[in-house]
Design a protein around this motif. Structure first.
Motif, PDB file in Angstrom:
ATOM      1  N   ALA A 116     -70.515   2.793   5.271  1.00 43.26           N
ATOM      2  CA  ALA A 116     -70.121   3.539   4.072  1.00 43.26           C
ATOM      3  C   ALA A 116     -69.865   5.006   4.385  1.00 43.26           C
ATOM      4  O   ALA A 116     -70.532   5.597   5.241  1.00 43.26           O
ATOM      5  CB  ALA A 116     -71.209   3.435   3.003  1.00 43.26           C
ATOM      6  N   THR A 117     -68.917   5.585   3.655  1.00 48.69           N
ATOM      7  CA  THR A 117     -68.717   7.031   3.640  1.00 48.69           C
ATOM      8  C   THR A 117     -69.617   7.559   2.530  1.00 48.69           C
ATOM      9  O   THR A 117     -69.420   7.233   1.362  1.00 48.69           O
ATOM     10  CB  THR A 117     -67.244   7.379   3.340  1.00 48.69           C
ATOM     11  OG1 THR A 117     -66.436   6.820   4.370  1.00 48.69           O
ATOM     12  CG2 THR A 117     -67.041   8.883   3.272  1.00 48.69           C
ATOM     13  N   VAL A 118     -70.615   8.343   2.909  1.00 47.65           N
ATOM     14  CA  VAL A 118     -71.643   8.787   1.962  1.00 47.65           C
ATOM     15  C   VAL A 118     -71.720  10.303   1.948  1.00 47.65           C
ATOM     16  O   VAL A 118     -71.762  10.939   3.002  1.00 47.65           O
ATOM     17  CB  VAL A 118     -73.030   8.211   2.347  1.00 47.65           C
ATOM     18  CG1 VAL A 118     -74.109   8.715   1.394  1.00 47.65           C
ATOM     19  CG2 VAL A 118     -72.997   6.696   2.373  1.00 47.65           C
ATOM     20  N   GLN A 119     -71.743  10.852   0.746  1.00 53.46           N
ATOM     21  CA  GLN A 119     -72.076  12.254   0.560  1.00 53.46           C
ATOM     22  C   GLN A 119     -73.300  12.300  -0.345  1.00 53.46           C
ATOM     23  O   GLN A 119     -73.610  11.320  -1.037  1.00 53.46           O
ATOM     24  CB  GLN A 119     -70.903  13.028  -0.030  1.00 53.46           C
ATOM     25  CG  GLN A 119     -69.737  13.096   0.938  1.00 53.46           C
ATOM     26  CD  GLN A 119     -68.700  14.120   0.537  1.00 53.46           C
ATOM     27  OE1 GLN A 119     -68.980  15.107  -0.140  1.00 53.46           O
ATOM     28  NE2 GLN A 119     -67.483  13.878   0.982  1.00 53.46           N
ATOM     29  N   THR A 120     -74.002  13.430  -0.320  1.00 49.13           N
ATOM     30  CA  THR A 120     -75.257  13.523  -1.065  1.00 49.13           C
ATOM     31  C   THR A 120     -75.351  14.846  -1.818  1.00 49.13           C
ATOM     32  O   THR A 120     -74.631  15.796  -1.516  1.00 49.13           O
ATOM     33  CB  THR A 120     -76.471  13.429  -0.124  1.00 49.13           C
ATOM     34  OG1 THR A 120     -76.455  14.551   0.757  1.00 49.13           O
ATOM     35  CG2 THR A 120     -76.466  12.135   0.677  1.00 49.13           C
ATOM     36  N   GLY A 121     -76.284  14.862  -2.752  1.00 53.10           N
ATOM     37  CA  GLY A 121     -76.684  16.105  -3.378  1.00 53.10           C
ATOM     38  C   GLY A 121     -77.710  16.784  -2.482  1.00 53.10           C
ATOM     39  O   GLY A 121     -77.845  16.452  -1.299  1.00 53.10           O
ATOM     40  N   VAL A 122     -78.462  17.729  -3.048  1.00 57.56           N
ATOM     41  CA  VAL A 122     -79.509  18.442  -2.316  1.00 57.56           C
ATOM     42  C   VAL A 122     -80.834  18.112  -2.979  1.00 57.56           C
ATOM     43  O   VAL A 122     -81.048  18.452  -4.157  1.00 57.56           O
ATOM     44  CB  VAL A 122     -79.253  19.969  -2.319  1.00 57.56           C
ATOM     45  CG1 VAL A 122     -80.390  20.695  -1.624  1.00 57.56           C
ATOM     46  CG2 VAL A 122     -77.919  20.295  -1.670  1.00 57.56           C
ATOM     47  N   PHE A 123     -81.707  17.456  -2.246  1.00 63.52           N
ATOM     48  CA  PHE A 123     -82.978  17.006  -2.805  1.00 63.52           C
ATOM     49  C   PHE A 123     -83.744  18.178  -3.401  1.00 63.52           C
ATOM     50  O   PHE A 123     -83.910  19.217  -2.772  1.00 63.52           O
ATOM     51  CB  PHE A 123     -83.831  16.323  -1.734  1.00 63.52           C
ATOM     52  CG  PHE A 123     -85.035  15.652  -2.314  1.00 63.52           C
ATOM     53  CD1 PHE A 123     -84.981  14.323  -2.688  1.00 63.52           C
ATOM     54  CD2 PHE A 123     -86.207  16.361  -2.527  1.00 63.52           C
ATOM     55  CE1 PHE A 123     -86.077  13.702  -3.247  1.00 63.52           C
ATOM     56  CE2 PHE A 123     -87.313  15.755  -3.085  1.00 63.52           C
ATOM     57  CZ  PHE A 123     -87.255  14.415  -3.456  1.00 63.52           C
ATOM     58  N   GLY A 124     -84.226  18.009  -4.629  1.00 61.96           N
ATOM     59  CA  GLY A 124     -85.059  19.006  -5.286  1.00 61.96           C
ATOM     60  C   GLY A 124     -84.315  20.191  -5.863  1.00 61.96           C
ATOM     61  O   GLY A 124     -84.927  21.049  -6.504  1.00 61.96           O
ATOM     62  N   ALA A 125     -83.012  20.265  -5.655  1.00 65.12           N
ATOM     63  CA  ALA A 125     -82.231  21.404  -6.165  1.00 65.12           C
ATOM     64  C   ALA A 125     -81.847  21.180  -7.620  1.00 65.12           C
ATOM     65  O   ALA A 125     -81.843  20.055  -8.119  1.00 65.12           O
ATOM     66  CB  ALA A 125     -80.970  21.591  -5.322  1.00 65.12           C
ATOM     67  N   ASP A 126     -81.521  22.271  -8.290  1.00 66.85           N
ATOM     68  CA  ASP A 126     -80.942  22.204  -9.630  1.00 66.85           C
ATOM     69  C   ASP A 126     -79.472  21.847  -9.433  1.00 66.85           C
ATOM     70  O   ASP A 126     -78.688  22.678  -8.983  1.00 66.85           O
ATOM     71  CB  ASP A 126     -81.104  23.552 -10.337  1.00 66.85           C
ATOM     72  CG  ASP A 126     -80.532  23.531 -11.742  1.00 66.85           C
ATOM     73  OD1 ASP A 126     -80.301  22.438 -12.294  1.00 66.85           O
ATOM     74  OD2 ASP A 126     -80.305  24.630 -12.286  1.00 66.85           O
ATOM     75  N   MET A 127     -79.120  20.599  -9.722  1.00 68.77           N
ATOM     76  CA  MET A 127     -77.774  20.103  -9.454  1.00 68.77           C
ATOM     77  C   MET A 127     -77.021  19.876 -10.754  1.00 68.77           C
ATOM     78  O   MET A 127     -77.607  19.456 -11.753  1.00 68.77           O
ATOM     79  CB  MET A 127     -77.842  18.779  -8.673  1.00 68.77           C
ATOM     80  CG  MET A 127     -78.425  18.910  -7.289  1.00 68.77           C
ATOM     81  SD  MET A 127     -78.515  17.336  -6.401  1.00 68.77           S
ATOM     82  CE  MET A 127     -80.067  16.681  -7.017  1.00 68.77           C
ATOM     83  N   GLN A 128     -75.737  20.155 -10.723  1.00 65.26           N
ATOM     84  CA  GLN A 128     -74.848  19.810 -11.814  1.00 65.26           C
ATOM     85  C   GLN A 128     -73.954  18.685 -11.297  1.00 65.26           C
ATOM     86  O   GLN A 128     -73.328  18.822 -10.235  1.00 65.26           O
ATOM     87  CB  GLN A 128     -73.981  20.995 -12.255  1.00 65.26           C
ATOM     88  CG  GLN A 128     -74.752  22.067 -13.026  1.00 65.26           C
ATOM     89  CD  GLN A 128     -75.703  22.844 -12.129  1.00 65.26           C
ATOM     90  OE1 GLN A 128     -75.308  23.352 -11.095  1.00 65.26           O
ATOM     91  NE2 GLN A 128     -76.964  22.906 -12.522  1.00 65.26           N
ATOM     92  N   VAL A 129     -73.930  17.597 -12.051  1.00 65.69           N
ATOM     93  CA  VAL A 129     -73.174  16.422 -11.636  1.00 65.69           C
ATOM     94  C   VAL A 129     -72.059  16.177 -12.649  1.00 65.69           C
ATOM     95  O   VAL A 129     -72.311  16.097 -13.845  1.00 65.69           O
ATOM     96  CB  VAL A 129     -74.082  15.178 -11.539  1.00 65.69           C
ATOM     97  CG1 VAL A 129     -73.284  13.956 -11.110  1.00 65.69           C
ATOM     98  CG2 VAL A 129     -75.239  15.437 -10.590  1.00 65.69           C
ATOM     99  N   GLU A 130     -70.843  16.091 -12.139  1.00 66.97           N
ATOM    100  CA  GLU A 130     -69.690  15.749 -12.965  1.00 66.97           C
ATOM    101  C   GLU A 130     -69.164  14.412 -12.475  1.00 66.97           C
ATOM    102  O   GLU A 130     -69.127  14.161 -11.279  1.00 66.97           O
ATOM    103  CB  GLU A 130     -68.578  16.780 -12.807  1.00 66.97           C
ATOM    104  CG  GLU A 130     -68.961  18.172 -13.250  1.00 66.97           C
ATOM    105  CD  GLU A 130     -67.830  19.146 -12.998  1.00 66.97           C
ATOM    106  OE1 GLU A 130     -66.707  18.886 -13.493  1.00 66.97           O
ATOM    107  OE2 GLU A 130     -68.063  20.128 -12.284  1.00 66.97           O
TER     108      GLU A 130
END
Length: 143
Positions: A116-130
């Motif tokens: 798989a081609t995988v990208q990630t967020g940042v663990f524990g960060a304040d993330m905005q997801v669209e």
């Protein structure tokens, strides 16, 4: 582990104004929100990665493995929120960061090892997801 999976035609996760992971617009892919509880282990992360990679929820009943669809993995401890009493959720079932982070990483790495081609967020960060949910299709994976 709980994986809330959304079929998307685009998605992005931003931390402090910077896009740290994305599924390009007009590309069918999967957004995987990953919650970890106290008794989860690497074997469970691997089995869930295999299940997600082969899950036939894309167009024409295809899986991400069939078409090489990208996957965006984002940690989401709130999947283990308990709202049965009162108006304030409790998070007791969610594993603490030092337990959860390695398992979220293990899940993403297991997907990569499957191709798989995988990208990630940042663990524990304040993330905005669209995201643009395609269908909409949203399913929960658990073992």
């Amino acid at each position: 582990m709980r994986i809330l999976v959304q079929r998307v035609t685009s998605a992005a996760v931003t931390v402090a104004g910077d896009v740290v992971g994305r599924i390009e617009p007009q590309t069918q892919g999967l957004l995987a929100l990953v919650g970890v509880t106290h008794d989860d282990d690497p074997a469970k992360a691997k089995r869930l990665a295999e299940k997600l990679w082969g899950l036939r929820i894309l167009d024409d009943e295809k899986s991400a493995s069939d078409i090489g669809a990208p996957i965006l993995v984002i940690s989401q401890f709130t999947l283990y929120g308990n709202t049965t009493k009162g108006r304030r959720p409790t998070w007791n079932a969610a594993a603490p960061g030092p337990v959860a982070q390695p398992l979220v990483d293990e899940f993403a790495d297991a997907l990569r090892s499957l191709g798989a081609t995988v990208q990630t967020g940042v663990f524990g960060a304040d993330m905005q997801v669209e995201l643009v949910n395609d269908g909409p299709v949203t399913v929960m994976l658990e073992l």
